[in-house]
Design a protein around this motif. Structure first.
Motif, PDB file in Angstrom:
ATOM      1  N   CYS A 157       8.549   5.165 -23.269  1.00 18.60           N
ATOM      2  CA  CYS A 157       8.012   4.865 -21.945  1.00 18.60           C
ATOM      3  C   CYS A 157       8.037   6.138 -21.109  1.00 18.60           C
ATOM      4  O   CYS A 157       9.074   6.809 -21.032  1.00 18.60           O
ATOM      5  N   GLN A 189       7.026  -6.554 -24.017  1.00 21.56           N
ATOM      6  CA  GLN A 189       7.163  -5.267 -23.339  1.00 21.56           C
ATOM      7  C   GLN A 189       8.268  -4.465 -23.996  1.00 21.56           C
ATOM      8  O   GLN A 189       9.246  -5.021 -24.487  1.00 21.56           O
ATOM      9  N   ARG A 215      11.114  -2.648 -18.786  1.00 22.19           N
ATOM     10  CA  ARG A 215      10.770  -3.425 -17.588  1.00 22.19           C
ATOM     11  C   ARG A 215       9.925  -2.648 -16.579  1.00 22.19           C
ATOM     12  O   ARG A 215       9.677  -3.120 -15.494  1.00 22.19           O
ATOM     13  N   CYS A 216       9.517  -1.454 -16.918  1.00 25.70           N
ATOM     14  CA  CYS A 216       8.723  -0.636 -15.999  1.00 25.70           C
ATOM     15  C   CYS A 216       7.335  -1.243 -15.800  1.00 25.70           C
ATOM     16  O   CYS A 216       6.684  -1.639 -16.756  1.00 25.70           O
ATOM     17  N   ASP A 217       6.916  -1.307 -14.553  1.00 27.37           N
ATOM     18  CA  ASP A 217       5.579  -1.821 -14.274  1.00 27.37           C
ATOM     19  C   ASP A 217       4.530  -0.722 -14.359  1.00 27.37           C
ATOM     20  O   ASP A 217       3.364  -0.984 -14.606  1.00 27.37           O
ATOM     21  N   ASP A 218       4.949   0.522 -14.146  1.00 18.48           N
ATOM     22  CA  ASP A 218       3.971   1.599 -14.075  1.00 18.48           C
ATOM     23  C   ASP A 218       4.120   2.645 -15.177  1.00 18.48           C
ATOM     24  O   ASP A 218       3.448   3.658 -15.163  1.00 18.48           O
ATOM     25  N   GLU A 261       3.755   4.267 -18.992  1.00 14.16           N
ATOM     26  CA  GLU A 261       2.832   4.221 -20.121  1.00 14.16           C
ATOM     27  C   GLU A 261       3.619   4.501 -21.384  1.00 14.16           C
ATOM     28  O   GLU A 261       4.565   5.277 -21.377  1.00 14.16           O
ATOM     29  N   ASN A 272       8.017   6.393 -17.989  1.00 12.65           N
ATOM     30  CA  ASN A 272       8.749   6.214 -16.730  1.00 12.65           C
ATOM     31  C   ASN A 272      10.271   6.226 -16.929  1.00 12.65           C
ATOM     32  O   ASN A 272      10.972   7.009 -16.317  1.00 12.65           O
TER      33      ASN A 272
END
Length: 58
Positions: free
Chosen positions: A16, A40, A43-46, A48, A18
């Motif tokens: 990830c 997923q 838990r990062c929403d933004d 990649e 982030n």
């Protein structure tokens, strides 16, 4: 058929961008990356997911 039934997707390790979480993903022919066995990787929403070099396996 044997193991050749999954020729259209590959497995690899990905990270990830982030939070830095690493996990195993499937890479589809269209370039889509999907965590293996879960919705997923983290838990990062933004964040990649980026495939780690040299980890690509058929």
């Amino acid at each position: 058929m044997g193991d050749n039934g999954n020729d259209t997707k590959r497995r690899s390790a990905a990270r990830c961008s982030n939070c830095g979480a690493i996990g195993i993903v499937q890479i589809w022919p269209d370039g889509r990356i999907q965590p293996l066995g879960q919705d997923q990787l983290c838990r990062c929403d933004d964040g990649e997911l980026h495939v780690l070099e040299g980890s690509d396996r058929p």
